[in-house]
Design a protein around this motif. Structure first.
Motif, short mmCIF file in Angstrom:
data_model
loop_
_atom_site.label_atom_id
_atom_site.label_comp_id
_atom_site.label_asym_id
_atom_site.label_seq_id
_atom_site.Cartn_x
_atom_site.Cartn_y
_atom_site.Cartn_z
N LEU A 34 0.83 -1.21 0.00
CA LEU A 34 0.00 0.00 0.00
C LEU A 34 0.86 1.26 0.00
CD1 LEU A 34 -2.94 -0.91 2.41
CD2 LEU A 34 -2.92 -0.90 -0.08
N GLY A 35 2.02 1.20 0.66
CA GLY A 35 2.94 2.33 0.65
C GLY A 35 3.48 2.60 -0.73
N THR A 36 3.78 1.54 -1.48
CA THR A 36 4.27 1.69 -2.84
C THR A 36 3.21 2.33 -3.73
OG1 THR A 36 5.70 -0.25 -2.59
CG2 THR A 36 5.22 0.45 -4.82
N THR A 37 1.95 1.92 -3.55
CA THR A 37 0.85 2.52 -4.31
C THR A 37 0.70 3.99 -3.96
OG1 THR A 37 -0.30 0.39 -4.34
CG2 THR A 37 -1.60 2.34 -4.90
N LEU A 38 0.86 4.31 -2.69
CA LEU A 38 0.80 5.71 -2.27
C LEU A 38 1.88 6.54 -2.95
CD1 LEU A 38 -0.40 7.91 -0.38
CD2 LEU A 38 1.30 7.20 1.32
N LEU A 39 3.11 6.01 -3.02
CA LEU A 39 4.19 6.71 -3.72
C LEU A 39 3.82 6.98 -5.17
CD1 LEU A 39 7.34 4.76 -2.44
CD2 LEU A 39 6.57 7.01 -1.68
N ASP A 40 3.26 5.97 -5.84
CA ASP A 40 2.86 6.12 -7.24
C ASP A 40 1.79 7.20 -7.39
OD1 ASP A 40 4.62 4.15 -8.03
OD2 ASP A 40 3.11 2.56 -8.00
N ILE A 42 1.17 9.79 -5.39
CA ILE A 42 1.74 11.13 -5.16
C ILE A 42 2.50 11.58 -6.40
CG2 ILE A 42 3.40 12.46 -3.79
CD1 ILE A 42 2.75 10.60 -1.43
N ARG A 43 3.28 10.67 -7.00
CA ARG A 43 4.02 11.00 -8.21
C ARG A 43 3.06 11.37 -9.35
NH1 ARG A 43 6.78 6.76 -8.59
NH2 ARG A 43 8.96 7.35 -8.26
N ASN A 44 1.97 10.62 -9.50
CA ASN A 44 1.01 10.91 -10.56
C ASN A 44 0.35 12.27 -10.37
OD1 ASN A 44 1.52 8.45 -11.78
ND2 ASN A 44 -0.17 7.39 -10.77
N GLU A 45 0.04 12.62 -9.13
CA GLU A 45 -0.54 13.94 -8.87
C GLU A 45 0.44 15.05 -9.23
OE1 GLU A 45 -3.67 15.27 -7.44
OE2 GLU A 45 -4.16 13.41 -8.48
N TRP A 46 1.72 14.81 -8.94
CA TRP A 46 2.76 15.81 -9.25
C TRP A 46 2.90 15.99 -10.76
CZ3 TRP A 46 7.62 14.54 -11.55
CH2 TRP A 46 8.53 15.60 -11.62
N HIS A 47 2.76 14.90 -11.51
CA HIS A 47 2.92 14.97 -12.96
C HIS A 47 1.81 15.77 -13.64
CE1 HIS A 47 6.44 12.76 -14.16
NE2 HIS A 47 6.15 11.76 -13.35
N LYS A 48 0.64 15.83 -13.01
CA LYS A 48 -0.46 16.57 -13.63
C LYS A 48 -0.12 18.05 -13.69
CE LYS A 48 -3.98 13.32 -11.98
NZ LYS A 48 -5.14 13.13 -11.08
N ASN A 49 -0.29 18.65 -14.85
CA ASN A 49 0.06 20.06 -15.02
C ASN A 49 -1.09 20.94 -14.54
OD1 ASN A 49 1.16 22.49 -15.71
ND2 ASN A 49 0.75 22.28 -17.90
N LYS A 50 -0.95 21.50 -13.35
CA LYS A 50 -1.96 22.38 -12.80
C LYS A 50 -1.49 23.84 -12.83
CE LYS A 50 -3.43 18.64 -9.75
NZ LYS A 50 -3.62 18.18 -8.35
N GLU A 51 -0.41 24.07 -13.57
CA GLU A 51 0.16 25.41 -13.64
C GLU A 51 -0.43 26.19 -14.82
OE1 GLU A 51 2.14 26.18 -11.26
OE2 GLU A 51 2.72 24.21 -10.48
N GLU A 52 -0.25 27.50 -14.79
CA GLU A 52 -0.69 28.33 -15.90
C GLU A 52 0.35 28.38 -17.01
OE1 GLU A 52 -1.60 32.11 -14.23
OE2 GLU A 52 -3.33 31.39 -13.08
N LEU A 53 1.54 27.84 -16.77
CA LEU A 53 2.63 27.90 -17.73
C LEU A 53 2.74 26.59 -18.50
CD1 LEU A 53 5.37 29.47 -15.42
CD2 LEU A 53 3.69 30.66 -16.83
N ASN A 54 3.41 26.63 -19.65
CA ASN A 54 3.75 25.41 -20.36
C ASN A 54 4.72 24.61 -19.50
OD1 ASN A 54 2.23 26.08 -22.63
ND2 ASN A 54 3.94 27.19 -23.57
N SER A 55 4.44 23.31 -19.38
CA SER A 55 5.26 22.45 -18.54
C SER A 55 5.79 21.30 -19.38
CB SER A 55 4.45 21.90 -17.38
OG SER A 55 5.21 21.05 -16.56
N TYR A 56 7.10 21.02 -19.24
CA TYR A 56 7.75 20.00 -20.05
C TYR A 56 8.45 18.99 -19.15
CZ TYR A 56 7.17 23.70 -23.53
OH TYR A 56 6.66 24.69 -24.35
N PRO A 57 8.40 17.70 -19.54
CA PRO A 57 9.16 16.70 -18.78
C PRO A 57 10.64 16.77 -19.13
CG PRO A 57 8.09 15.66 -20.65
CD PRO A 57 7.64 17.10 -20.66
N ALA A 58 11.47 16.34 -18.21
CA ALA A 58 12.91 16.29 -18.47
C ALA A 58 13.23 15.14 -19.42
CB ALA A 58 13.68 16.14 -17.16
N ILE A 59 14.41 15.19 -19.99
CA ILE A 59 14.88 14.10 -20.85
C ILE A 59 15.42 12.99 -19.97
CG2 ILE A 59 16.51 13.45 -22.65
CD1 ILE A 59 16.47 16.33 -23.63
N GLY A 60 14.57 12.04 -19.65
CA GLY A 60 14.99 10.91 -18.84
C GLY A 60 15.06 11.22 -17.35
#
Length: 369
Positions: A34-40, A42-60
């Motif tokens: 369950l802790g591992t699922t929680l980590l996933d 939290i990471r998924n929520e962070w990946h969602k772009n809730k900003e007003e700016l263009n957001s880009y993922p890093a290269i790797g």
């Protein structure tokens, strides 16, 4: 330390994390399923772009992230530089913008001489949002991001007042000010770091090939060296902080984990007074769980939660509370005739009656709010 030990024992029994407590430090920590699922989550929520700016993922992902005593050294990261060049060449060469980076680094052994709660883990994940602004607006944006990030963590808590900003630390480099602060959670067992925010004028860093970072200022109509504002958190440490928060913010034997990041968001129960569970009832529970999952809501439909025993019903509802499930749907004998079912809240233990045709819209409103 006694409160921290009891909390860790509860989290181990609930299937989230296990470890040993020594001087306000959780050592030999291991994340359970369950802790591992929680980590996933939290990471998924962070990946969602809730900003007003263009957001880009890093290269790797930088799997050998070097982190020295200088908190501002992240700006020298090869991954960050290459990611910015990629954005400039393929998307935009004007400010502002965001680059999100994920780094793995070997954490130093913890020496904890204060009341701050820490975790001792060999390798941690750093999730960072790197904002690039023109220097003329960067300081204003720095204060704005501080407020927004604090509010973000407050939304995940049942006790928002426990989150606060640390004192601002300032360093002078080449006539420029480099600044940093932390967002912390004030727990009963001690304070715990949740996030760090850094303010770094790139012109102050003396970088090789610093022109790689130069971008267009649309107001000045020329290239400038931007200021980078970096919001970063250690995934595993922050997950522990949220788990401890959820224990202290709820009643006994309950985890009040926020509904957006909890491993399972809804449980399905069948309760009839007859000795034999009608097949139509189990079919209905399967249908409802499938409908819920198609909405992107994680659901548990367990055979042991289909019962004619009120004691078993209460025991399994308590188990759902123990692992943080915020809502449970209870199908009863009358459900097959009237279409009415109960929706039980983890936080209040109260149930409200809803119709089967309203389940989708009702749950969507709850989990999207």
């Amino acid at each position: 330390m006694e409160n921290l030990t009891k909390s860790l024992e509860f989290l181990t029994k609930s299937g989230f994390i296990k470890g040993l407590v020594e001087k306000n430090t959780i050592k030999n920590i291991k994340f359970l399923p369950l802790g591992t699922t929680l980590l996933d989550n939290i990471r998924n929520e962070w990946h969602k772009n809730k900003e007003e700016l263009n957001s880009y993922p890093a290269i790797g992902i930088d799997e050998d992230f070097k982190r020295d005593s200088n908190k501002f050294s992240f700006i020298r990261s090869h991954t960050l530089r290459e990611s910015l060049l990629h954005v400039k060449n393929h998307f935009q060469n004007d400010l502002p913008l965001i680059i999100k980076t994920e780094n793995l680094f070997s954490a130093p052994r913890v020496v904890n001489d204060d009341e701050t709660i820490q975790i001792d883990i060999p390798r941690e994940t750093v999730l960072a949002t790197n904002y690039f602004f023109t220097p003329s607006v960067a300081l204003e944006k720095f204060y704005h991001i501080q407020r927004e990030r604090k509010i973000c963590w407050m939304k995940y808590s049942s006790n928002p007042s426990r989150y606060y900003l640390s004192d601002l630390v300032t360093e002078e480099v080449g006539g420029h000010k480099l600044q940093s602060l932390k967002i912390k959670s004030k727990l009963d067992s001690g304070d715990m770091e949740v996030e760090e925010i850094h303010f770094v004028p790139i012109a102050a860093m003396g970088l090789e090939n610093e022109s790689d970072f130069a971008m267009k200022d649309s107001r000045l109509l020329r290239d400038v060296l931007p200021t980078c504002i970096r919001s970063e958190f250690k995934l595993e440490t922050t997950a522990c902080a949220l788990l401890l928060d959820s224990i202290e913010s709820s009643r006994e034997n309950t985890l009040a984990i926020n509904r957006k990041i909890v491993p399972y968001q809804c449980g399905i129960f069948c309760y009839v007074e007859d000795n034999i569970m009608p097949s139509d009832m189990t079919d209905l529970s399967t249908h409802i769980s499938n409908v819920i999952r198609k909405l992107g809501i994680s659901a548990l439909n367990l055979q042991k939660c289909h019962t004619n025993n009120p004691i078993t019903l209460n025991t399994e509802l308590c188990q759902m509370d123990r692992i943080g499930v915020p809502y449970c749907i209870i199908l009863e004998s009358e459900t097959l005739r009237t279409g009415l079912m109960k929706l039980r809240s983890r936080d209040t233990t109260l149930s409200e009656t809803i119709h089967i045709t309203d389940v989708s819209n009702y749950l969507q409103k709850i989990f999207n709010s």
